[in-house]
Design a protein around this motif. Structure first.
Motif, PDB file in Angstrom:
ATOM      1  N   PRO A 270      39.548   5.067  30.682  1.00  0.00           N
ATOM      2  CA  PRO A 270      40.423   4.081  30.036  1.00  0.00           C
ATOM      3  C   PRO A 270      39.663   2.964  29.316  1.00  0.00           C
ATOM      4  CG  PRO A 270      40.338   3.660  32.383  1.00  0.00           C
ATOM      5  CD  PRO A 270      39.562   4.929  32.161  1.00  0.00           C
ATOM      6  N   LEU A 271      39.055   3.307  28.192  1.00  0.00           N
ATOM      7  CA  LEU A 271      38.300   2.355  27.398  1.00  0.00           C
ATOM      8  C   LEU A 271      39.237   1.654  26.418  1.00  0.00           C
ATOM      9  CD1 LEU A 271      35.404   1.303  26.652  1.00  0.00           C
ATOM     10  CD2 LEU A 271      35.378   3.093  24.895  1.00  0.00           C
ATOM     11  N   GLN A 272      39.208   0.338  26.404  1.00  0.00           N
ATOM     12  CA  GLN A 272      39.998  -0.466  25.483  1.00  0.00           C
ATOM     13  C   GLN A 272      39.090  -1.541  24.908  1.00  0.00           C
ATOM     14  OE1 GLN A 272      42.225  -0.956  23.101  1.00  0.00           O
ATOM     15  NE2 GLN A 272      43.781  -0.100  24.490  1.00  0.00           N
ATOM     16  N   VAL A 273      39.547  -2.228  23.882  1.00  0.00           N
ATOM     17  CA  VAL A 273      38.710  -3.247  23.264  1.00  0.00           C
ATOM     18  C   VAL A 273      39.383  -4.609  23.333  1.00  0.00           C
ATOM     19  CG1 VAL A 273      37.665  -1.583  21.682  1.00  0.00           C
ATOM     20  CG2 VAL A 273      39.620  -2.953  20.916  1.00  0.00           C
ATOM     21  N   LYS A 274      38.542  -5.626  23.428  1.00  0.00           N
ATOM     22  CA  LYS A 274      38.960  -7.008  23.212  1.00  0.00           C
ATOM     23  C   LYS A 274      38.249  -7.480  21.946  1.00  0.00           C
ATOM     24  CE  LYS A 274      39.274  -8.331  28.143  1.00  0.00           C
ATOM     25  NZ  LYS A 274      38.767  -9.317  29.128  1.00  0.00           N
ATOM     26  N   ARG A 275      39.021  -7.745  20.925  1.00  0.00           N
ATOM     27  CA  ARG A 275      38.406  -8.127  19.661  1.00  0.00           C
ATOM     28  C   ARG A 275      38.069  -9.619  19.658  1.00  0.00           C
ATOM     29  NH1 ARG A 275      41.170  -5.230  14.597  1.00  0.00           N
ATOM     30  NH2 ARG A 275      42.351  -7.192  14.513  1.00  0.00           N
ATOM     31  N   GLY A 276      37.147  -9.983  18.777  1.00  0.00           N
ATOM     32  CA  GLY A 276      36.757 -11.372  18.636  1.00  0.00           C
ATOM     33  C   GLY A 276      36.240 -11.636  17.236  1.00  0.00           C
ATOM     34  N   TYR A 277      36.169 -12.915  16.874  1.00  0.00           N
ATOM     35  CA  TYR A 277      35.769 -13.316  15.531  1.00  0.00           C
ATOM     36  C   TYR A 277      34.742 -14.449  15.610  1.00  0.00           C
ATOM     37  CZ  TYR A 277      40.137 -10.939  14.249  1.00  0.00           C
ATOM     38  OH  TYR A 277      41.140 -10.012  14.100  1.00  0.00           O
ATOM     39  N   HIS A 278      33.950 -14.558  14.547  1.00  0.00           N
ATOM     40  CA  HIS A 278      33.123 -15.752  14.422  1.00  0.00           C
ATOM     41  C   HIS A 278      32.906 -16.091  12.948  1.00  0.00           C
ATOM     42  CE1 HIS A 278      29.132 -13.334  14.134  1.00  0.00           C
ATOM     43  NE2 HIS A 278      29.195 -14.053  13.034  1.00  0.00           N
ATOM     44  N   VAL A 279      32.531 -17.334  12.707  1.00  0.00           N
ATOM     45  CA  VAL A 279      32.136 -17.784  11.384  1.00  0.00           C
ATOM     46  C   VAL A 279      31.064 -18.855  11.574  1.00  0.00           C
ATOM     47  CG1 VAL A 279      33.875 -19.623  11.222  1.00  0.00           C
ATOM     48  CG2 VAL A 279      33.028 -18.541   9.131  1.00  0.00           C
ATOM     49  N   HIS A 280      30.117 -18.934  10.647  1.00  0.00           N
ATOM     50  CA  HIS A 280      29.061 -19.941  10.714  1.00  0.00           C
ATOM     51  C   HIS A 280      29.406 -21.120   9.817  1.00  0.00           C
ATOM     52  CE1 HIS A 280      26.777 -16.311  12.026  1.00  0.00           C
ATOM     53  NE2 HIS A 280      26.241 -17.191  12.854  1.00  0.00           N
ATOM     54  N   VAL A 281      29.178 -22.324  10.338  1.00  0.00           N
ATOM     55  CA  VAL A 281      29.466 -23.558   9.617  1.00  0.00           C
ATOM     56  C   VAL A 281      28.219 -24.442   9.667  1.00  0.00           C
ATOM     57  CG1 VAL A 281      31.063 -25.491   9.377  1.00  0.00           C
ATOM     58  CG2 VAL A 281      31.860 -23.354  10.400  1.00  0.00           C
ATOM     59  N   ALA A 282      27.920 -25.072   8.561  1.00  0.00           N
ATOM     60  CA  ALA A 282      26.739 -25.949   8.506  1.00  0.00           C
ATOM     61  C   ALA A 282      27.005 -27.258   9.243  1.00  0.00           C
ATOM     62  CB  ALA A 282      26.377 -26.237   7.063  1.00  0.00           C
ATOM     63  N   PRO A 283      26.050 -27.737  10.027  1.00  0.00           N
ATOM     64  CA  PRO A 283      26.213 -29.065  10.645  1.00  0.00           C
ATOM     65  C   PRO A 283      26.094 -30.167   9.593  1.00  0.00           C
ATOM     66  CG  PRO A 283      24.045 -28.171  11.125  1.00  0.00           C
ATOM     67  CD  PRO A 283      24.789 -27.096  10.408  1.00  0.00           C
ATOM     68  N   ARG A 284      26.739 -31.298   9.851  1.00  0.00           N
ATOM     69  CA  ARG A 284      26.688 -32.448   8.951  1.00  0.00           C
ATOM     70  C   ARG A 284      25.831 -33.574   9.537  1.00  0.00           C
ATOM     71  NH1 ARG A 284      30.385 -35.608   8.549  1.00  0.00           N
ATOM     72  NH2 ARG A 284      31.972 -34.818   9.997  1.00  0.00           N
ATOM     73  N   ASP A 285      25.348 -34.419   8.651  1.00  0.00           N
ATOM     74  CA  ASP A 285      24.721 -35.693   9.044  1.00  0.00           C
ATOM     75  C   ASP A 285      23.568 -35.502  10.029  1.00  0.00           C
ATOM     76  OD1 ASP A 285      26.766 -36.862   7.533  1.00  0.00           O
ATOM     77  OD2 ASP A 285      28.080 -36.994   9.285  1.00  0.00           O
ATOM     78  N   ASN A 286      22.836 -34.394   9.856  1.00  0.00           N
ATOM     79  CA  ASN A 286      21.687 -34.104  10.727  1.00  0.00           C
ATOM     80  C   ASN A 286      22.082 -33.983  12.200  1.00  0.00           C
ATOM     81  OD1 ASN A 286      19.737 -34.176   8.601  1.00  0.00           O
ATOM     82  ND2 ASN A 286      19.855 -36.418   8.648  1.00  0.00           N
ATOM     83  N   ALA A 287      23.347 -33.654  12.456  1.00  0.00           N
ATOM     84  CA  ALA A 287      23.801 -33.490  13.837  1.00  0.00           C
ATOM     85  C   ALA A 287      23.124 -32.285  14.483  1.00  0.00           C
ATOM     86  CB  ALA A 287      25.317 -33.330  13.880  1.00  0.00           C
ATOM     87  N   VAL A 288      22.815 -32.415  15.762  1.00  0.00           N
ATOM     88  CA  VAL A 288      22.112 -31.367  16.506  1.00  0.00           C
ATOM     89  C   VAL A 288      22.924 -30.983  17.729  1.00  0.00           C
ATOM     90  CG1 VAL A 288      20.040 -30.820  17.843  1.00  0.00           C
ATOM     91  CG2 VAL A 288      19.847 -32.145  15.723  1.00  0.00           C
ATOM     92  N   MET A 289      23.038 -29.680  17.949  1.00  0.00           N
ATOM     93  CA  MET A 289      23.637 -29.159  19.170  1.00  0.00           C
ATOM     94  C   MET A 289      22.530 -28.461  19.954  1.00  0.00           C
ATOM     95  SD  MET A 289      26.908 -26.607  19.625  1.00  0.00           S
ATOM     96  CE  MET A 289      28.023 -27.913  19.094  1.00  0.00           C
ATOM     97  N   ASN A 290      22.354 -28.842  21.207  1.00  0.00           N
ATOM     98  CA  ASN A 290      21.215 -28.356  21.979  1.00  0.00           C
ATOM     99  C   ASN A 290      21.439 -27.006  22.643  1.00  0.00           C
ATOM    100  OD1 ASN A 290      19.563 -30.758  21.571  1.00  0.00           O
ATOM    101  ND2 ASN A 290      21.081 -31.809  22.837  1.00  0.00           N
TER     102      ASN A 290
END
Length: 417
Positions: A270-290
């Motif tokens: 019983p194989l089924q799928v869970k779909r998902g999405y993504h998109v890349h967005v540029a950071p603003r104002d030199n913001a950093v996510m660690n």
């Protein structure tokens, strides 16, 4: 074209298939790796939050809270949506998923997978070192944010529960969240920081780096269609653009497309799928996510990829190849802009992928019950990136007669009859 030969053919060059090929190669097998794309890591392995979830010991099970289930049924939550037209196809599977998510069965799944989860980062570290790509694995951990006291209370309960398994995740207040990720904005009841998981800033690139290592060690990569697989006496044969390949053994590691080989051979897994999405967005104002950040109550995750900040969605239940829907990203991206300084969308169009899932949220790993020489390695649900190398090791140990480092019984195909 000349007939080509190999000891083992691996079908599928995502993280799971490439890892299995590498571990079999280490044990002396002449391995041919086959994918419908001409490079590795182009499908499910390409699109995820990049987290090696070695601290996520409890699988993603179906909720038991009546209110939560009702919200899902009404298609109101960002964490999960479903395509109404496809409901008849996946509703029976959802019922099996619900049954497998009882507290007792969910705990059994967690305990079965625990040895793999604990070993997952170790196996990645070894392959990253061998592939010579240290920049593709960061020791950042990741952060979960909770906006309501109720959701935070549930998270704190899970932290307490995880301590019994040796995990020391940290509960953070608003001040500690700001100290860890100073560019986040919003009101939060609190958060949980998981310090031990690794982070991969280019998951598709990591699969390609592992495939390059496989090639440097003499492995061969072919472009072919797994649906052409057929038994040929005691061997297996598959067509590729470079010619037919014959091998004694075949590993089925085609993720959400594994049913294309299973069904013709008579397997009703019983194989089924869970779909998902993504998109890349540029950071603003030199913001950093660690590190990756999950906005748990609003149902999306941000990950600081090499390409930009990746906004990933929750789960969509739909046919694997049904048209894409923008609904979840339409909700997630505006919410993400309020959480973190984001600028222009980088991608020409969003990425869509499918996670291959079994009802008990455990992969199928091991020998095919009725076909000598056929082996299974698929169904890794949300943990394909995490578990690829460790299940590749487990499968290779089984195939070469070594003593497996973990109990293989819970992953056998026979558990589905």
């Amino acid at each position: 074209m000349a007939e080509l030969k190999a000891d083992t053919v691996v079908l599928g060059a995502g993280m799971v298939g490439v890892s299995a090929a590498l571990h079999l190669q280490k044990r002396g097998r002449d391995v041919a790796l086959i994918d419908r794309h001409n490079v590795a890591g182009e499908e499910t392995s390409f699109g995820n939050a990049g987290i090696i979830e070695c601290a996520s010991i409890f699988p993603y099970m179906f909720p038991r809270d009546v209110g939560e289930i009702l919200n899902y049924a009404l298609n109101r939550t960002p964490q999960m949506r479903y395509r109404v037209l496809d409901l008849p196809e996946f509703l029976p599977w959802l019922f099996r998923y619900y049954l497998a998510s009882s507290p007792a069965r969910a705990l059994a799944s967690a305990r079965a997978e625990l040895p793999l989860i604990r070993q997952s980062l170790i196996e990645h570290e070894a392959l990253v070192a061998e592939a010579g790509v240290p920049g593709l694995l960061r020791k950042t951990g990741w952060l979960k944010l909770y906006r309501s006291e109720a959701s935070l209370a549930k998270a704190v309960h899970e932290v307490t529960r995880a301590k019994a398994y040796g995990l020391d995740n940290q509960v953070l207040d608003a001040k500690a969240i700001a100290a860890r990720e100073p560019h986040l904005t919003g009101k939060f009841a609190g958060g949980v920081y998981l310090p031990t998981p690794g982070f991969v800033p280019d998951p598709g690139g990591l699969a390609k780096a592992y495939a390059a290592l496989f090639g440097r060690r003499g492995g061969r990569f072919f472009v072919g269609d797994g649906r052409t697989l057929e038994q040929h006496g005691r061997n297996w044969r598959i067509a590729t653009l470079q010619g037919s390949i014959t091998a004694r053994e075949v590993v089925l590691a085609m993720g959400p497309w594994s049913d294309q080989v299973l069904a013709p051979l008579g397997y009703a897994i019983p194989l089924q799928v869970k779909r998902g999405y993504h998109v890349h967005v540029a950071p603003r104002d030199n913001a950093v996510m660690n590190a990756p950040v999950l906005d748990a109550d609003l149902g999306y995750c941000l990950a600081p990829m090499n390409r930009g900040i990746r906004v990933t969605t929750g789960v969509e239940f739909a046919r694997r190849d049904a048209p894409a829907s923008s609904a979840q990203l339409d909700l997630a991206v505006p919410r993400a802009r309020k959480l973190f300084p984001l600028g222009e969308v980088i991608d020409a169009k969003p990425w869509k992928g499918a996670r291959p899932c079994l009802p008990d949220m455990l992969p199928v790993i091991g020998r095919a019950p009725r076909h000598p020489g056929l082996w299974f390695d698929f169904g890794h649900q949300h943990h394909g990136l995490t578990l690829g190398p460790v299940t590749g090791r487990l499968l290779a140990e089984m195939m070469t007669g070594e003593t497996p480092f973990a109990d293989t019984g819970p992953f056998a195909a026979e558990r589905f009859g």
